[in-house]
Design a protein around this motif. Structure first.
Motif, PDB file in Angstrom:
ATOM      1  N   GLY A 117       7.660   2.525  -5.076  1.00 31.00           N
ATOM      2  CA  GLY A 117       6.339   2.193  -5.610  1.00 31.00           C
ATOM      3  C   GLY A 117       6.343   0.945  -6.464  1.00 31.00           C
ATOM      4  N   ILE A 120       6.059  -1.981  -4.164  1.00 28.51           N
ATOM      5  CA  ILE A 120       4.751  -1.924  -3.492  1.00 28.51           C
ATOM      6  C   ILE A 120       3.658  -2.396  -4.442  1.00 28.51           C
ATOM      7  CG2 ILE A 120       3.012  -0.360  -2.544  1.00 28.51           C
ATOM      8  CD1 ILE A 120       5.279   1.275  -1.350  1.00 28.51           C
ATOM      9  N   ALA A 121       3.716  -1.897  -5.696  1.00 32.54           N
ATOM     10  CA  ALA A 121       2.702  -2.291  -6.676  1.00 32.54           C
ATOM     11  C   ALA A 121       2.763  -3.794  -6.934  1.00 32.54           C
ATOM     12  CB  ALA A 121       2.900  -1.514  -7.973  1.00 32.54           C
ATOM     13  N   GLN A 123       3.823  -6.114  -4.881  1.00 31.93           N
ATOM     14  CA  GLN A 123       3.289  -6.836  -3.712  1.00 31.93           C
ATOM     15  C   GLN A 123       1.774  -6.716  -3.637  1.00 31.93           C
ATOM     16  OE1 GLN A 123       6.115  -5.112  -0.764  1.00 31.93           O
ATOM     17  NE2 GLN A 123       6.489  -7.230  -0.211  1.00 31.93           N
TER      18      GLN A 123
ATOM     19  N   ARG B  82      -3.982 -10.591  -1.315  1.00 36.61           N
ATOM     20  CA  ARG B  82      -3.649  -9.402  -2.111  1.00 36.61           C
ATOM     21  C   ARG B  82      -4.098  -9.554  -3.561  1.00 36.61           C
ATOM     22  NH1 ARG B  82       2.218  -8.322   0.437  1.00 36.61           N
ATOM     23  NH2 ARG B  82       1.564  -7.106   2.242  1.00 36.61           N
ATOM     24  N   PHE B  89      -2.992   3.131  -7.306  1.00 36.10           N
ATOM     25  CA  PHE B  89      -2.259   4.132  -6.539  1.00 36.10           C
ATOM     26  C   PHE B  89      -2.338   5.526  -7.177  1.00 36.10           C
ATOM     27  CE2 PHE B  89      -0.308   0.017  -5.969  1.00 36.10           C
ATOM     28  CZ  PHE B  89      -0.132  -0.078  -4.595  1.00 36.10           C
ATOM     29  N   PHE B  93       2.277   3.793 -10.282  1.00 32.26           N
ATOM     30  CA  PHE B  93       3.251   2.722 -10.014  1.00 32.26           C
ATOM     31  C   PHE B  93       3.202   1.633 -11.076  1.00 32.26           C
ATOM     32  CE2 PHE B  93       3.041   3.540  -5.120  1.00 32.26           C
ATOM     33  CZ  PHE B  93       3.758   4.695  -5.304  1.00 32.26           C
ATOM     34  N   PHE B  95       4.873  -0.667 -13.856  1.00 30.16           N
ATOM     35  CA  PHE B  95       6.245  -1.166 -13.935  1.00 30.16           C
ATOM     36  C   PHE B  95       6.925  -0.514 -15.137  1.00 30.16           C
ATOM     37  CE2 PHE B  95       3.853  -4.923 -12.104  1.00 30.16           C
ATOM     38  CZ  PHE B  95       4.097  -4.528 -10.805  1.00 30.16           C
TER      39      PHE B  95
END
Lengths: 230, 251
Positions: A117, A120-121, A123, B82, B89, B93, B95
């Motif tokens: 994740g 993914i986050a 990106q 993007r 999510f 997610f 960091f």
């Protein structure tokens, strides 16, 4: 000649010189070993197939052969193909390769422990894969790899004595010279051993301090706890 | 807000994982400022659909358009799109190694090339929007699920996206935390943010969505406004699905 005179006038000055060479070997090896380790680990996990295979092969080769053998090849073997390295440089090259290979394994393990994740986050925010690796994955992986990397650093302190086999007079080599000349093996080598013990102890404490400094809630607790015990 | 400008077009998206066909040709258009909720049984391709929109998953067939530009087949340019398509999510997610505010500002600095001071100000402003300003210096592990999700919404908002994709944003949260996240999302919707929301929160879908799409077996089976959902017969299967919920909840 009494014991004190032998110790302070003869043995310690020679050992100090050897110690300085040992420290030089370690200090020059460690940063390059770390950088190499990072590059190889990233190459293995995120590189294209050929790069990944190349990194894997190189690590396998280095892990699979004795370090001493590699040092012999670098120092005694390479001149036959026109590359002549001084004993000190040959030792450094060997140590960096060995240190880098093992470091890469610790870092690779840490990278694969990071949940998908995270990348993914990154990106999803518009980072390229390499940006995500550099800014998100690697910082986390390096924090997690600290115990392994410090272990490898401690090994480095000790296998730096192999440089003596290439005629580099470091701590062990210096001790050997004095011991042979004065026939005082037990005493001399015990003091040499204490020298390594001091280096390793300093490293261990430094690592705990670093671990505490970079500790992130939820990611690492070990550093703090270990220091409390001390 | 209601200027009828189409901002996102999804055309005939197909996606299979091995033998399993997850998306069987999904098409829809989104107008600027619209909130669309995707509901339906688990495993019917809702999340995959969202991931196909910003190409976190590469669709096998079909195209996605943001404004007049094609997102699919954009090659390296995908990172530009993007930034314009935010994503939130289910499991946040965030960091793990960065504080809340660093989570929000890192893409501004590293992707947008913003100066650290500017980025910090913007990040603080976004955290304020989701009511997380006071938690700016805390790490993800120190936040509750609801707080973490609000930070991740701020992180998406910071990039000034045209659309935000919410992939089951409250499915990992208890009812109380769910409410605090939904309130933030409602506020965003009212402020005119374009949002695609995969959710099981029927209350939210009915009160906030402009359109509800009911998905099953990789297709949009039924769609319409919340009013149509509640009154019309065209949402037969969907009502059946929601009804099952109600029975369990004892409503």
């Amino acid at each position: 000649m009494d014991q004190a005179e032998f110790l302070f006038q003869i043995l310690l000055p020679v050992l100090m010189e050897g110690m300085i060479v040992t420290i030089k070997l370690i200090v020059f090896t460690a940063p390059f070993g770390l950088i190499l380790g990072i590059l190889v680990a990233v190459g293995r996990v995120y590189g294209s197939k050929p790069i990944s295979l190349l990194c894997k092969g190189a690590v396998g080769f280095i892990k699979g052969t004795p370090l001493l053998l590699m040092l012999f090849i670098l120092y005694f073997g390479l001149p036959s193909i026109g590359i002549t390295l001084s004993a000190f440089v040959a030792s450094l090259v060997g140590f960096i390769m060995c240190n880098g290979a093992y470091n890469s394994e610790y870092i690779r393990g840490a990278i694969s422990s990071i949940k998908e994740g995270q990348i993914i986050a990154a990106q999803a925010l518009g980072m390229t894969r390499m940006q995500a690796v550099r800014h998100i994955i690697l910082p986390q992986a390096l924090i997690r790899a600290i115990p392994g990397l410090s272990n490898e650093f401690i090994y480095l302190i000790k296998y730096s004595s192999l440089a003596y086999m290439l005629t580099v007079i470091e701590l062990t080599g210096a001790g050997k010279m004095v011991a042979t000349k004065y026939f005082e093996f037990t005493e001399v080598f015990m003091i040499v051993g204490i020298g390594y013990l001091i280096l390793v102890t300093i490293t261990t404490i430094a690592v705990m301090l670093i671990e505490r400094k970079v500790a992130v809630p939820g990611m690492t607790q070990s550093g703090r706890n270990m220091l409390d015990i001390l | 807000m209601e200027n009828n400008e189409t901002i996102l077009k999804v055309k005939n998206i197909h996606k299979s994982f091995g033998d399993l066909e997850v998306l069987k040709g999904v098409s829809f258009e989104v107008k600027k400022g619209e909130t669309i909720c995707f509901i339906g049984p688990s495993g019917t391709g809702k999340s995959t659909l969202l991931r196909c929109i910003n190409l976190l998953t590469q669709p096998d067939q079909g195209s996605v358009w943001l404004g007049d530009a094609e997102v699919t087949n954009s090659g390296k340019n995908i990172n530009h799109f993007r930034q314009k398509i935010g994503m939130v999510f289910q499991n946040f997610f965030l960091f793990d190694h960065l504080t809340a505010i660093r989570n929000v500002e890192i893409a501004l600095i590293k992707v947008r090339g913003m100066k650290p001071k500017e980025a910090r100000e913007k990040a603080l402003e976004e955290l304020r929007q989701v009511g997380m300003e006071e938690w700016a210096e805390h790490y993800p592990a120190e936040l509750s699920g609801g707080q973490a999700q609000r930070v991740s919404i701020a992180r998406a908002l910071a990039m000034d996206p045209d659309v935000i994709l919410f992939d089951e944003p409250t499915s990992a949260l208890d009812p109380e935390l769910t409410r605090e996240v939904l309130e933030v999302m409602k506020k965003l919707a009212l402020a005119g943010m374009t949002m695609l929301v995969v959710t099981h929160e029927m209350g939210f879908a009915c009160s906030v969505a402009n359109r509800i799409m009911f998905m099953e077996h990789g297709e949009i089976k039924e769609q319409g406004s919340p009013e149509e959902l509640m009154s019309d017969t065209k949402f037969e299967r969907c009502k059946n699905f929601i009804g099952q919920f109600d029975q369990i909840n004892g409503d």
